[in-house]
Write a protein that holds these residues in place. Structure first.
Motif, PDB file in Angstrom:
ATOM      1  N   HIS A 226      26.433  51.292  39.336  1.00 15.31           N
ATOM      2  CA  HIS A 226      26.732  50.249  38.350  1.00 15.31           C
ATOM      3  C   HIS A 226      26.527  50.760  36.928  1.00 15.31           C
ATOM      4  O   HIS A 226      27.316  50.464  36.016  1.00 15.31           O
ATOM      5  CB  HIS A 226      25.850  49.020  38.604  1.00 15.31           C
ATOM      6  CG  HIS A 226      25.811  48.054  37.468  1.00 15.31           C
ATOM      7  ND1 HIS A 226      26.896  47.265  37.113  1.00 15.31           N
ATOM      8  CD2 HIS A 226      24.822  47.740  36.591  1.00 15.31           C
ATOM      9  CE1 HIS A 226      26.568  46.507  36.079  1.00 15.31           C
ATOM     10  NE2 HIS A 226      25.323  46.774  35.746  1.00 15.31           N
ATOM     11  N   SER A 232      30.992  46.159  36.096  1.00 14.50           N
ATOM     12  CA  SER A 232      30.143  45.216  35.366  1.00 14.50           C
ATOM     13  C   SER A 232      29.441  44.244  36.311  1.00 14.50           C
ATOM     14  O   SER A 232      29.101  44.579  37.436  1.00 14.50           O
ATOM     15  CB  SER A 232      30.996  44.462  34.334  1.00 14.50           C
ATOM     16  OG  SER A 232      32.009  43.702  34.986  1.00 14.50           O
ATOM     17  N   PHE A 233      29.258  42.999  35.859  1.00 17.96           N
ATOM     18  CA  PHE A 233      28.374  42.062  36.550  1.00 17.96           C
ATOM     19  C   PHE A 233      28.909  41.608  37.907  1.00 17.96           C
ATOM     20  O   PHE A 233      28.127  41.258  38.789  1.00 17.96           O
ATOM     21  CB  PHE A 233      28.115  40.839  35.661  1.00 17.96           C
ATOM     22  CG  PHE A 233      29.305  39.929  35.497  1.00 17.96           C
ATOM     23  CD1 PHE A 233      29.481  38.828  36.316  1.00 17.96           C
ATOM     24  CD2 PHE A 233      30.255  40.186  34.513  1.00 17.96           C
ATOM     25  CE1 PHE A 233      30.574  37.986  36.172  1.00 17.96           C
ATOM     26  CE2 PHE A 233      31.364  39.356  34.373  1.00 17.96           C
ATOM     27  CZ  PHE A 233      31.518  38.259  35.201  1.00 17.96           C
ATOM     28  N   ASP A 283      35.747  42.910  40.279  1.00 19.91           N
ATOM     29  CA  ASP A 283      35.220  43.374  39.009  1.00 19.91           C
ATOM     30  C   ASP A 283      36.301  44.065  38.190  1.00 19.91           C
ATOM     31  O   ASP A 283      36.476  43.801  36.990  1.00 19.91           O
ATOM     32  CB  ASP A 283      34.059  44.342  39.278  1.00 19.91           C
ATOM     33  CG  ASP A 283      33.266  44.646  38.018  1.00 19.91           C
ATOM     34  OD1 ASP A 283      32.082  44.277  37.954  1.00 19.91           O
ATOM     35  OD2 ASP A 283      33.834  45.280  37.094  1.00 19.91           O
TER      36      ASP A 283
END
Length: 286
Positions: A226, A232-233, A283
């Protein structure tokens, strides 16, 4: 067709779902980080066929190599070869066809895939022998299956980068961890006949602790990816879900109660691989 159906059942063909999403994950991340795009339709197709060929060859080889052992083990005596439902020669024919499919698929992708093919074939062939001489057989199996994301990365990009080896580490220790859990069922038998495994060597309780450690390494590898990639999140949420599922696996398998090993082994691990693929794709799309 009847014999083919028996072989596909023997090798649990549906369990290709464990490794295939990680091959796709390697392809997607490799394409994103190297080329800034998605894998082509052709790459999706040939990577899929390569995975099918690789796993089918490896699993059938495993059944052929372990046929005598399986016949003596009450848990595996009803498998197709020891039960006489399929012959060794028929299995070898299927293995040959599977390796041909793997080679053709690699050739259709790029030459680096072809050049690295002997390494993959070595691990696919050799891992079945490791439990005859080392309790590290679970790690060897993990490494063998972890070739999937490397293969996906190479197949889509024709290159290898450091981030691909984080995926390799994640899959290798994930597979090794749940293989240790699965092997707890045969700890007494393995010890009795002189086969090697972590449960047979260290006992079920210590083996389950080692499986937890392997899964912790897998989780950390996914988490590190990550921070070293554009993800990302959404990807991070997938990693956290995978971590929760791994923790749940360990909560339902106890040294004095192995009745839920198959629940931990099959459904949960299939979910982990699919979750990681879907959250990674989500993502990138967002």
């Amino acid at each position: 067709m009847k014999k083919l159906k028996i072989i596909l059942e023997m090798i649990k063909f549906e369990h290709t779902v464990f490794a295939l999403p990680f091959a796709f994950l390697g392809a997607v991340l490799g394409s994103l980080m190297v080329e800034g795009t998605w894998p082509t339709i052709s790459e999706w197709v040939w990577i899929t066929l390569a995975m099918v060929g690789a796993r089918s060859a490896a699993m059938t080889l495993n059944r052929v190599i372990d046929a005598r052992i399986d016949k003596k083990n009450p848990r595996t005596a009803e498998r197709a070869i020891p039960a006489g439902l399929i012959t060794i020669n028929q299995s070898i024919l299927f293995i040959t066809a599977s390796f041909v499919l793997l080679f053709i698929s690699a050739y259709q992708l790029n030459m680096l895939s072809v050049y690295l093919l002997p390494i993959a074939v070595f691990f696919l062939t050799a891992y079945s022998y490791t439990k005859r001489f080392t309790w590290l057989c679970h790690i060897f199996l993990g490494v063998t299956i972890a070739i999937a994301p490397l293969g996906g990365w190479v197949g889509a990009t024709g290159t290898l980068q450091s981030e691909a080896f984080l995926l390799f580490s994640a899959v290798a220790f994930w597979i090794a961890g749940f293989d240790v859990i699965y092997a707890t069922q045969d700890a007494d038998y393995d010890r009795k006949v002189g086969l090697f495994s972590i449960p047979a060597k260290f006992g079920v309780k210590k083996a389950l602790y080692m499986a937890r450690f392997f899964h912790l390494i897998s989780f950390i590898s996914l988490l590190t990816l990550h921070f070293l990639s554009p993800l990302s999140f959404v990807y991070l949420a997938g990693v956290l879900i995978a971590g929760v599922i791994m923790a749940y696996e360990h909560s339902i398998v106890k040294p004095d109660d192995l009745s839920k090993v198959k629940v931990a082994f099959f459904p949960m691990n299939g979910v982990i691989s699919i979750v990681m693929l879907l959250f990674t794709i989500g993502d990138i799309m967002l």
